[in-house]
Design an enzyme around this catalytic site. Structure first.
Site, short mmCIF file in Angstrom:
data_model
loop_
_atom_site.label_atom_id
_atom_site.label_comp_id
_atom_site.label_asym_id
_atom_site.label_seq_id
_atom_site.Cartn_x
_atom_site.Cartn_y
_atom_site.Cartn_z
N ALA A 103 130.06 35.27 131.08
CA ALA A 103 131.36 35.37 131.76
C ALA A 103 131.36 34.45 132.96
CB ALA A 103 131.61 36.81 132.20
N LYS A 141 116.07 40.04 152.29
CA LYS A 141 114.83 39.98 151.50
C LYS A 141 113.74 40.85 152.14
CE LYS A 141 116.12 35.33 150.01
NZ LYS A 141 116.08 33.92 150.38
N1 HSE Z 1 119.71 30.41 150.84
C1 HSE Z 1 118.42 30.79 150.39
C2 HSE Z 1 117.36 29.94 151.09
C3 HSE Z 1 118.22 30.60 148.92
O1 HSE Z 1 117.69 29.00 151.80
O2 HSE Z 1 116.20 30.23 150.91
C4 HSE Z 1 118.18 31.78 148.06
O3 HSE Z 1 117.92 32.98 148.64
#
Ligand code: HSE
Length: 440
Positions: free
Chosen positions: A43, A205
């Protein structure tokens, strides 16, 4: 055995990589998974582009709900990103009894508790290796490889954009704004790079790693988040003279009264391996009581590196989907009824060491006043660096930089001391404070 059928929601950079790698390595992947894994439906709002990528054998639609409603689809891969539509689609897929693979760190860091509870109730898996550090299998390492350990701390360079910017600032002596423009020109940073440079992406993260490491719920709202926008080339240079590099670290640590969860620029000794991770690369250091310190390094973003993580999850789901849900690896590594109630500590309770830069009048007694305030606060000094005034401000300058490295102190104590230091009439500009981690 019939192939596992996969539906992709979104075929941008990572989706394209996932499609191509699955196709290229299909035999190798089948030998591992025990059956084929095939993307049969995609999709994407850009139908023409999606068709051009996947060819005529894959059904392409512009409504993700059609993928979720298709009874032949076993696994839904969510690659849309963000907390909005992605959340509703992931919950719909779970409600429809589909396993979900996602690279969406923002979604899991903020809404993970709700999503994992829904998945457990429905007996489906939500796999998210690609959400943290792209191609580095850090979720697998934390959740399975290190499961013997009481994890003590994790420190990671988990945002490639900011690591590229810091590397360029250090190597070329440039200021933040100049390098940011270069990062955007090269396509590393988004046109709106705020999630990267303000530390939000890294905090998403770190939040996920913290939950898996310590068996606590995901609590992005409790994370301390500070980006790199205020970093100056001057401090990168002074840090280097003192034997340190400055990196944006995502840190989570087990402390006596709770869990530290924080993202901010940190000085780290230049001799540490992680201090030498340059450019857009990622690296995560994990310290466990049995294993000691371990380091994981690789590409944290990009089409095929991230696809590598997405496909590893597809293989896991292919292997485990017939297992009793209670015997699968728990989403957050610990059994849901054995989660820890340890709180995430407020930043004022975090204990770390510090780099301070004070622009001071070049007069007798200034250093004594500064060190007196630190001594009153019971903050012990590790090193002091003072430049000649004319070296800093040119010939005839009457002010200079005083750099102080401290031993560990509670952040709240340091905040109070900084207020007193800033009040000194001989301190002529806002004090720069950067936290320091020895990672030993
Ligand atoms: N924007 C993120 C980074 C990439 O610069 O590491 C993916 O998480």
């Amino acid at each position: 055995m019939k192939s596992i059928q996969v539906g992709l929601l979104g075929i941008g950079t990572v989706g394209t990589g996932t499609f191509n790698v699955l196709k290229r390595n299909q035999e190798e992947i089948k030998r591992r998974a025990g059956r084929g894994i095939e993307i049969t439906m995609v999709a994407d709002l850009d139908l023409a582009r999606a068709r051009a990528i996947v060819g005529p054998d894959v059904t392409v639609v512009d409504d993700a709900r059609q993928v979720i409603a298709n009874p032949d689809i076993d696994i839904v891969v969510e690659l849309i990103g963000g907390y909005g539509i992605a959340k509703s689609l992931v919950l719909q897929a779970i409600a429809a009894g589909k396993h979900v693979v996602t690279a969406n760190k923002a979604l899991l860091a903020v809404h993970g508790t709700e999503i994992f509870a829904a998945a457990s109730a429905k007996g489906v898996m939500v796999a998210f290796e690609a959400a943290v550090a792209g191609g580095i299998p850090i979720i697998k390492a934390l959740r399975e490889g290190l499961s013997a350990n009481r994890i003590q701390w994790i420190a990671g360079i988990i945002n490639g954009t900011t690591n590229f910017i810091l590397s360029e600032m250090r190597e070329k002596g440039l200021d933040f704004g100049v390098v940011l423009k270069e990062a955007q020109r090269l396509g590393y940073a988004e046109a709106d790079p705020s999630f990267d440079i303000e530390g939000v992406d890294a905090a998403h993260k770190a939040t996920i790693m913290s939950a898996i490491a310590f068996g606590i719920p995901v609590q992005f709202d409790k994370a301390y988040v500070e980006g790199i926008t205020r970093l100056e080339a001057t401090d990168i240079r002074y840090a280097e003279q003192l034997g340190y590099r400055i990196k944006l670290l995502g840190i989570t640590k087990r402390a006596e009264m709770g869990i530290e969860l924080r993202v901010h620029p940190s000085l780290i000794p230049a001799k540490r391996l992680i201090a030498n991770v340059e450019g857009a690369m990622n690296a995560v250091v994990v310290n466990g009581d049995a294993v000691g310190t371990t380091l994981y390094y690789g590409k944290g973003a990009g089409s095929e590196p991230t696809a590598s993580a997405v496909i590893a999850d597809l293989v896991d789901v292919a292997r485990l989907h017939t297992a009793d849900p209670l015997n699968r690896v728990p989403h957050l590594a610990f059994q849901p009824d054995a989660m820890s109630k340890l709180p995430v500590l407020p930043m004022s309770e975090v204990v770390t060491s510090y780099y301070l830069r004070l622009r001071v009048a070049d007069q007798a007694g200034v250093l004594a006043k500064v060190t007196g305030i630190l001594a009153d606060a019971n903050i012990s000094i590790d090193a002091v660096l003072q430049r000649e005034a004319d070296e800093v401000g040119g010939e005839g300058a009457t002010s200079t930089d005083l750099i102080i490295l401290t031993h560990e102190a509670r952040e709240g104590t340091m905040n109070d001391a900084l207020i007193r230091l800033q009040d000194l009439p001989t301190v002529l500009a806002p004090i720069v404070r950067i936290r320091k981690e020895e990672l030993s």
